[in-house]
Design a protein around this motif. Structure first.
Motif: not given
Lengths: 560, 602
Positions: A107-111, A424-427, B218-226, B228-233
Motif C-alpha cells: 500500500v505505501p509503495v509509491s505509484r 478506471t479500476d473496475v473491481f 485488488r492489487l491491480q486497483g490499488l491506486e483507486t483504493l488509496k 478513496f482511503q479504502r486500503t485498510r478496509f
C-alpha cells in the motif's frame, strides 16, 4: 541467499502452535507406521520361535504386542488424518497472513515504483510467488524436520539393542538426508532454470505467433513462425526430459537405496545375532524398522528441488516490499478547506529520460475551474500524480491552501482531493461495492441517484430487471464495461465523494460529445464551489472553464 | 495465468466424462510408450515379490535354522542384483511415462496451433492473446502428469494386487482371503477415492484460485483504493475472505480426506490382522489356517503394505487428473470451434491487368463461425479504387472500417462482388493476392527476436534490404540506440523501444518487399506527435504507383487523399474527393465538426 527465506519464515511465528502440531502429527504418523511394521516383524518371529515348543507357546504373552500392533495401525490412520487436516488448515492460515501482510506492505509503495509491477504479468507472478511461499511449510519444512526426528528416534531406539546397528542406521540415514537433496539440488538447478527460461520463451513465441497472425498470413511466413515455436518446444521437452530422468533416478535410488540399507542392516545384525548380542526377533524388528523408516526420507529430493524455486520467489517479494515508500506525517499539518492549488518551480523526471516538467509554476485559485490542455505525452498526467503524491518532485513544491502537500496526513490529503483517473479500476465485485468504495455509508437510494445522474443505468439494458442493478457483478466473470461506461463509473464515484479539490483526467475519453457534455454538467453542478482541475487533450469542454493552460514539453502557458 | 482460467463453476459430470474420454483418446499415438511404462511398473512389482521372498527365506534360515550369514552370501548378492534391477525398472517406468506425456503434448499443441491458424486473426482477436497462449502453453503442460503418471498407475493399481493375490493364496489361504476380502473394495475405493479426492482437490484448488483472483484484482486497483482511503478496509476484506474460504474449504476437506483415510486404514489393519493371525497360528491358538513357517509369515508381512501401495500412489495423482480434465475443457473449447470460412479460389491475380479493386453491393455478416447472424457489418457497399490512389476510410467506431479492410485482405466471407484486377476475389488464390499487399495496424507488433527478424519476418530478404526499408520508414536512428544494430535483440513486446520506434520498425516490415497495395489501420493512433510526423513523412514518400488504403480518424491526414470512403453503421454514406465531399456531403461535414477539437490534430 537464505536470508530471503528467513525473512519470510519469521512471518510463520504467528501460527507457530498449529505448524508445530502439524509437524508433530507428521512425526507420529511416521513413527506409528514404522512401529507397526517392526513390531509385527518381531511378533511373528518371536511367536514362530515360541511356537517351537508347547511350553513356550503356552506362556508367551501375546496380549501386549497384539494390542500394540492393533494400536499402531489405528494410531497411524488417525494421525495421518489429523496431520492432513492440521497442515492444510495451517497452510490456509499462512496464505491468508502472507497475503494480508504483502498487501499492507505494498500500500505505501509509491505509484512510480508500483507502476513497474503493474506491467504485464509481473503482478501475476507476484501472486504466484506468494502461493509458493505458503507451500514452504508443507513441502519443505515439515518433511525435513520429520525426517531428522524420525532418524534420531529410530537410532536412539536401536542403540538399546546394539550400538553398532544404531550407528550404522544413523550414518546411512543422515548421509541420505544430507546427500540426496544436495545432489538433486545441484544436478537439477541448471536444468530447472533453463526449463523456466525456455517455457517463458515458448510462451512469448506463441504469443508472437498469435498476435502476428495477420502479418504472418499476409506475408506468407506462417510456416517460418511455426518452425520457431516447434524448435523451442523441442528444446523445452529436452530439458524436461533431463529433469524427468533426474526425478526417475531419484525414485530409482530410493527403491535401491532403501532396499540396500535394510540388506546391510540384515547383514550386520545377523552377524551380531550369531554372536548372541540380541535375539532373532530383534534382528527382524531392526530390518523391518529400517525398511519402513525410509518413508520419512522419500519427499526430501523433491523438497530441495522446490527450495530453489521458493528462494527466488522470496527474493522477488522481498524486493517489492523493500522499495521506497511514500511517507505521510501521522498528524496532519493542516486541513484542506478552500482548495487553493499551487505548483512552484516544479521539475520532475520519469526514470532517466528528459524532464517531464521543467520549473513549472502554476496557481489555481480556490474555487476556480481550470483546464490543462496538452497533447498526448506532454506531462499533463504527471501533474495529477504529483498532486496525489504518486511521485515526488525533484525540485520545487506543490501546495494546497498554502501548505506543502507533504505536510498533510494521508487521510487529510485524500479526503481533500477527489480524482477521476484516466484509467478506471473496475473491481471484481458488485456495482454496489464498486460505488461504495467512494462512500462506504451511502444508502442504496443514494447510489441509485448517482447511477441515474452518471448514466450508468444503461448497463442494465442487457439485464432483465432494473431492480437488481446494484447487484450486477462487474469485472472478471461479470459484466464487462465499455470504455464509456468505465468513465461513467469513475465519475459516479467522484459524485459520491465531495471534496474541495476535484481532478479530472481526460473525463470525456470513450464518450460521444453529447454524453460528455451532459456528464460534465452533472459534475459541475455537484462540485460548483470546489476547485476543479481538468486535464484533457480535447478542446470540446473548454467554454465551461474559468481558465485554460496549455502544457507543452514541460512548460505551461496561459490560453484563457 | 492458468490458475485464474480454472473453471469457477463445477464441471458437469457428463462433460467431465467427455473430457476424460477425449484425453484418453489422445494417448493413442503414445500407447507404446505407455505400454512400456506399465510393463516396467509391473516388472518392478514381480521383482519386489522375489526380493521379499528371498529376504524372508534368508531371515527364516538364520533365525529358525541357525544358518550363518556367510553361508547365505549368494542370497545377499541375489537381493543386491534384484535391488539394482528394480531401480532400473523404476527409472524406465518414469522415462517411458515421460515420453508418452511429451508425445501427447506435442500432438495436442500442434492441433491447437493449427486450429488457431484456421480460425484466423479475427477470431484470435476476440480474446486477449494471453488467454489463448495460456491454453496453448500452460494448459497443455497440465496434461503431462496425467498421461505420464496417472494412466500407467491406474493399470498398476489393478494388476499389482492381482499378482500379489496369486502369490499369497498358495502360501496361506487365510491371508489370501484377508487380501481378497478387501479386493472387491478396491474398485469401489477407486471410484470413491477418485470422486472424493478429486472433489477435495478441485475445491482446494478453486478456493486458492478465487483467493488469488480477489487478491490480484485488488492489487491491480490499488491506486483507486488509496485515493478513496479504502486500503485498510480492503485489507480486512482480504483477511475475512481468506478466513471464509478456509472455513468452507476445510469443511469439504474434512469429509474428502476421510476417503483416503479409509484406504490407509485398510492398509494398516491388514498388516495388523496378518501379524496377529500368523502369531496366533505359530502359538497354536489358531489352527484352521494350516501349517505356516516363519518364511511364509515374513513374506506375507512384507507383501501386505505393497498390496495397497499402488492404489495409494494413484491417490496422489488425482490432482494431476483433475487438472488435466480441467485443461481438457479449455482445450476442447478451442478445438471444437468451427474453422473460419473464407472465399478462396485457385487462380492467381492476373499479372498483366492494372490492379484495380472494385466492390459492388458488398455485404458482410457479423459472426465468423456461422451464418446464423443476420446483422450486417457491411451493407451494400460499392466503390472503385484505381492503382496508385490514396484512399482514406473514415467513420465512427463500429461503422465497419476494419471489417472492410479485413474483407479486402481475405479474412472474412462476403456477399456481393469484390474484383481484384478484374477477377473475383472469391476465385483468387489468397496467397497470390496477399503477395501484393502490405499491412500496418494500430498497435505495432514486435516479436521476440532481433531487429532483422522483425523486419524480415520469416521472408528471405537480405540485411541490406532491411536497412533500406528501415531508412524508408525513417527508422535508422533507432539502430543507434541499440547495441548491435540490426542484430540487437528486441525485448518482449518491444520493451526497449518506444511505441513510435516500434511502429517504424513495423512499417519497415511492410515496406521491405515492395507491395502494390498498402493497407494501414490507423497507423498513428497510438503515437505521440513527434513519431506521428516521422511515420507520416515515411508514408508520404511511398511511390505513386502503390495504392494506399488508410483508416484514419485524424482530420489532418484527409487532405492529401484522392478518395474518401465514409462508413456509417455498415453503409457507405460518402465517397469522393475530400474537396467535393466538403462542399456537398452532409455526413462528411458532420463528421468533420464532430471530430474537430482534438489537439492531436493540430
Amino acid at each position: 541467499m537464505m536470508r530471503d527465506l528467513w525473512f519470510f519464515l519469521k512471518l510463520y511465528r504467528q501460527h507457530l502452535g498449529l505448524l508445530a502440531l502439524g509437524i508433530l502429527l507428521a512425526i507420529v504418523t511416521l513413527l506409528a507406521s514404522l512401529s507397526l511394521l517392526s513390531l509385527s516383524g518381531w511378533f511373528i518371529s518371536a511367536t514362530a520361535i515360541a511356537g517351537l515348543t508347547v511350553v513356550t507357546a503356552q506362556t508367551f504373552n501375546f496380549f501386549t504386542p497384539g494390542a500394540g500392533v492393533r494400536g499402531f495401525s489405528i494410531l497411524r490412520t488417525a494421525a495421518r488424518y489429523a496431520e492432513r487436516l492440521v497442515s492444510h488448515d495451517a497452510t490456509f492460515r499462512l496464505l491468508s497472513g502472507l497475503r494480508c501482510w504483502f498487501f499492507d506492505k505494498v500500500v505505501p509503495v509509491s505509484r512510480e515504483h508500483l507502476g513497474y509491477y503493474r506491467k504485464g504479468e509481473l503482478l501475476d507472478r507476484l501472486v504466484a510467488d506468494i502461493d509458493a511461499l505458503d507451500q514452504l511449510y508443507l513441502r519443505l519444512l515439515s518433511p525435513l524436520i520429520a525426517a531428522v526426528t524420525v532418524t534420531l528416534l529410530l537410532s536412539l531406539f536401536l542403540s538399546f539393542f546394539s550400538t553398532t546397528v544404531a550407528l550404522l542406521v544413523l550414518t546411512i540415514m543422515t548421509l541420505w538426508i544430507i546427500a540426496m537433496p544436495l545432489i538433486f539440488y545441484v544436478a537439477g538447478k541448471k536444468t530447472g532454470e533453463s526449463m523456466g527460461i525456455k517455457q517463458s520463451v515458448l510462451r512469448q513465441q506463441v504469443l508472437d505467433y498469435l498476435q502476428g497472425m495477420t502479418e504472418q498470413q499476409i506475408y506468407g511466413s506462417d510456416d517460418a513462425s511455426r518452425d520457431q515455436v516447434r524448435l523451442m518446444e523441442r528444446g523445452l521437452i529436452d530439458d524436461q526430459s533431463r529433469m524427468s530422468s533426474l526425478e526417475g533416478l531419484g525414485s530409482a535410488l530410493f527403491v535401491t537405496g532403501s532396499g540396500l540399507a535394510s540388506l546391510l542392516v540384515l547383514f550386520i545384525a545377523s552377524g551380531e545375532m550369531a554372536q548372541g548380542v540380541f535375539s532373532g526377533p530383534v534382528m527382524v524388528m531392526m530390518v523391518f524398522g529400517v525398511l519402513a523408516s525410509f518413508e520419512a526420507l522419500m519427499p526430501l529430493p523433491m523438497a530441495f528441488q522446490f527450495l530453489s524455486h521458493t528462494r527466488h520467489a522470496a527474493g522477488r517479494l522481498r524486493q517489492v516490499v523493500s522499495t521506497p515508500v511514500v511517507s505521510f506525517p501521522e498528524k496532519t499539518g493542516g486541513v484542506i478547506t478552500k482548495g487553493d492549488v499551487r505548483f512552484s518551480g516544479v521539475t520532475c523526471h520519469y526514470g532517466s529520460a528528459l524532464p517531464v516538467l521543467q520549473e513549472l509554476s502554476l496557481t489555481i485559485p480556490a474555487g476556480s475551474h481550470t483546464a490543462i490542455l496538452g497533447k498526448t505525452g506532454s506531462g499533463k498526467s504527471t501533474l495529477i500524480t504529483l498532486l496525489t503524491r504518486g511521485l515526488e518532485a525533484e525540485a520545487g513544491t506543490v501546495s494546497i491552501d498554502g501548505i506543502n502537500i507533504n505536510g498533510f496526513s494521508e487521510h487529510e490529503l485524500y479526503r481533500g482531493i477527489t480524482v477521476v483517473p484516466q484509467k478506471t479500476d473496475v473491481f471484481n465485485a458488485t456495482l454496489r461495492e464498486n460505488l461504495q468504495l467512494a462512500a462506504p455509508d451511502a444508502s442504496d437510494d443514494m447510489l441509485m441517484a448517482v447511477i441515474q445522474r452518471s448514466g450508468l443505468h444503461q448497463i442494465a439494458m442487457t439485464e432483465s430487471a432494473n431492480a437488481g442493478l446494484l447487484d450486477i457483478w462487474l469485472g472478471q466473470g461479470g459484466v464487462a464495461l465499455s470504455g464509456g461506461e468505465q468513465r461513467r463509473l469513475a465519475i459516479a464515484r467522484a459524485l459520491l465523494k465531495p471534496a474541495p479539490v476535484l481532478i479530472l483526467d481526460e473525463p470525456g475519453e470513450g464518450l460521444d460529445i453529447h454524453s460528455e457534455k451532459a456528464l460534465m454538467e452533472e459534475v459541475l453542478q455537484s462540485f460548483e464551489g470546489s476547485t476543479i482541475i481538468m486535464i484533457t487533450h480535447k478542446t470540446t469542454l473548454l467554454e465551461k472553464m474559468d481558465s485554460v493552460y496549455f502544457l507543452d514539453s514541460g512548460n505551461c502557458s496561459v490560453m484563457k | 495465468m492458468s490458475q485464474h482460467s480454472a473453471s469457477e463453476s463445477p464441471l458437469g459430470q457428463s462433460t467431465q466424462k467427455q473430457n476424460y474420454r477425449w484425453l484418453v483418446q489422445q494417448t493413442a499415438a503414445s500407447r507404446y510408450w505407455l505400454l512400456f511404462s506399465m510393463l516396467f511398473g509391473m516388472l518392478n512389482g514381480v521383482l519386489l515379490i522375489l526380493q521379499a521372498s528371498l529376504m524372508a527365506g534368508m531371515i527364516h534360515q538364520m533365525v529358525m535354522e541357525g544358518v550363518h550369514r556367510d553361508q547365505l552370501i549368494s542370497d545377499f548378492l541375489w537381493v543386491l542384483l534384484l535391488l539394482v534391477l528394480r531401480g532400473v525398472c523404476v527409472w524406465s517406468k518414469e522415462f517411458f511415462g515421460f515420453r508418452a506425456g511429451a508425445a501427447v503434448r506435442i500432438a495436442i499443441r500442434k492441433q491447437l496451433l493449427d486450429k488457431l491458424r484456421n480460425l484466423g486473426p479475427l477470431a484470435v482477436a476476440e480474446r486477449p492473446a494471453g488467454s489463448w497462449s495460456a491454453i496453448v502453453v500452460e494448459q497443455v503442460e497440465e496434461l503431462q502428469e496425467f498421461v505420464a503418471k496417472y494412466l500407467p498407475q491406474m493399470v498398476l493399481a489393478v494388476m499389482i494386487p492381482i499378482i500379489i493375490l496369486m502369490v499369497a493364496f498358495p502360501q496361506s489361504w487365510v491371508v489370501g482371503i484377508v487380501f481378497l476380502g478387501t479386493a472387491p473394495l478396491i474398485p469401489v475405493f477407486m471410484v470413491f477415492v477418485g470422486m472424493k479426492a478429486a472433489e477435495a482437490n478441485r475445491r482446494n484448488f478453486q478456493a486458492l484460485a478465487r483467493l488469488g483472483g480477489f487478491f490480484l484484482d485488488r492489487l491491480q486497483g490499488l491506486e483507486t483504493l488509496k485515493l478513496f482511503q479504502r486500503t485498510r478496509f480492503t485489507s480486512e476484506q482480504l483477511s475475512d475472505a481468506s478466513e471464509d474460504f478456509r472455513v468452507k474449504t476445510m469443511q469439504v476437506l474434512r469429509l474428502a480426506f476421510l476417503s483416503s483415510t479409509v484406504l490407509e486404514f485398510f492398509a494398516s489393519i491388514s498388516i495388523a490382522v496378518v501379524a496377529v493371525f500368523l502369531g496366533m497360528t505359530f502359538l497354536g491358538h489358531i489352527t484352521f489356517g494350516g501349517e505356516v513357517s516363519l518364511y511364509t509369515g515374513l513374506f506375507l508381512l512384507l507383501l501386505a503394505p505393497e498390496y495397497y501401495q499402488p492404489l495409494r500412489e494413484l491417490g496422489t495423482f488425482y490432482h494431476a487428473k483433475a487438472k488435466a480434465v480441467g485443461a481438457a475443457e479449455d482445450i476442447l473449447a478451442v478445438l471444437s470451434r468451427e474453422d473460419t470460412k473464407v472465399h478462396s479460389g485457385d487462380m492467381a491475380v492476373p499479372a498483366k491487368q492494372p490492379l484495380t479493386i472494385v466492390a459492388r453491393g458488398l455485404c458482410v455478416k457479423a459472426g465468423l463461425e456461422t451464418q446464423q447472424s443476420q446483422s450486417l457489418l457491411l451493407n451494400d457497399v460499392s466503390f472503385n479504387l484505381q492503382p496508385g490512389q490514396k484512399v482514406g476510410i473514415i467513420g465512427s467506431s463500429g461503422a465497419g472500417k476494419t471489417t472492410l479492410i479485413n474483407t479486402l485482405m481475405g479474412f472474412r466471407n462476403y456477399e456481393g462482388d469484390i474484383d481484384i484486377a478484374g477477377q473475383p476475389l472469391a476465385m483468387t488464390e489468397l496467397a497470390s493476392w496477399r503477395a501484393e499487399i502490405a499491412w500496418l495496424g494500430q498497435l505495432p507488433l514486435i516479436i521476440h527476436g532481433s531487429v532483422y527478424d522483425n523486419i524480415a519476418f520469416g521472408r528471405s530478404v537480405t540485411k541490406d534490404q532491411c536497412y533500406q526499408a528501415l531508412a524508408k520508414a525513417q527508422g535508422l536512428d533507432i539502430l543507434k540506440s541499440l547495441p548491435n544494430g540490426m542484430a540487437s535483440p528486441l525485448k518482449e513486446q518491444g520493451g526497449n523501444l518506444s511505441v513510435g520506434q516500434a511502429q517504424r520498425i513495423a512499417l519497415a516490415r511492410a515496406l521491405v518487399i515492395p507491395a502494390k497495395v498498402l493497407i494501414l489501420d490507423e497507423p498513428t493512433a497510438s503515437l505521440d506527435a513527434a513519431s506521428e510526423t516521422l511515420v507520416l513523412d515515411a508514408l508520404n514518400a511511398i511511390p505513386d504507383d502503390c495504392t494506399v488504403i488508410t483508416i484514419t480518424h485524424r482530420l489532418n491526414q484527409l487532405q492529401g487523399m484522392d478518395q474518401i470512403l465514409m462508413l456509417e453503421k455498415g453503409r457507405l454514406v460518402a465517397s469522393g474527393s475530400p474537396e467535393s465531399l466538403l462542399k456537398e456531403n452532409v455526413h462528411y461535414q458532420q463528421f468533420l465538426s464532430a471530430h474537430s477539437g482534438s489537439l492531436d490534430d493540430a
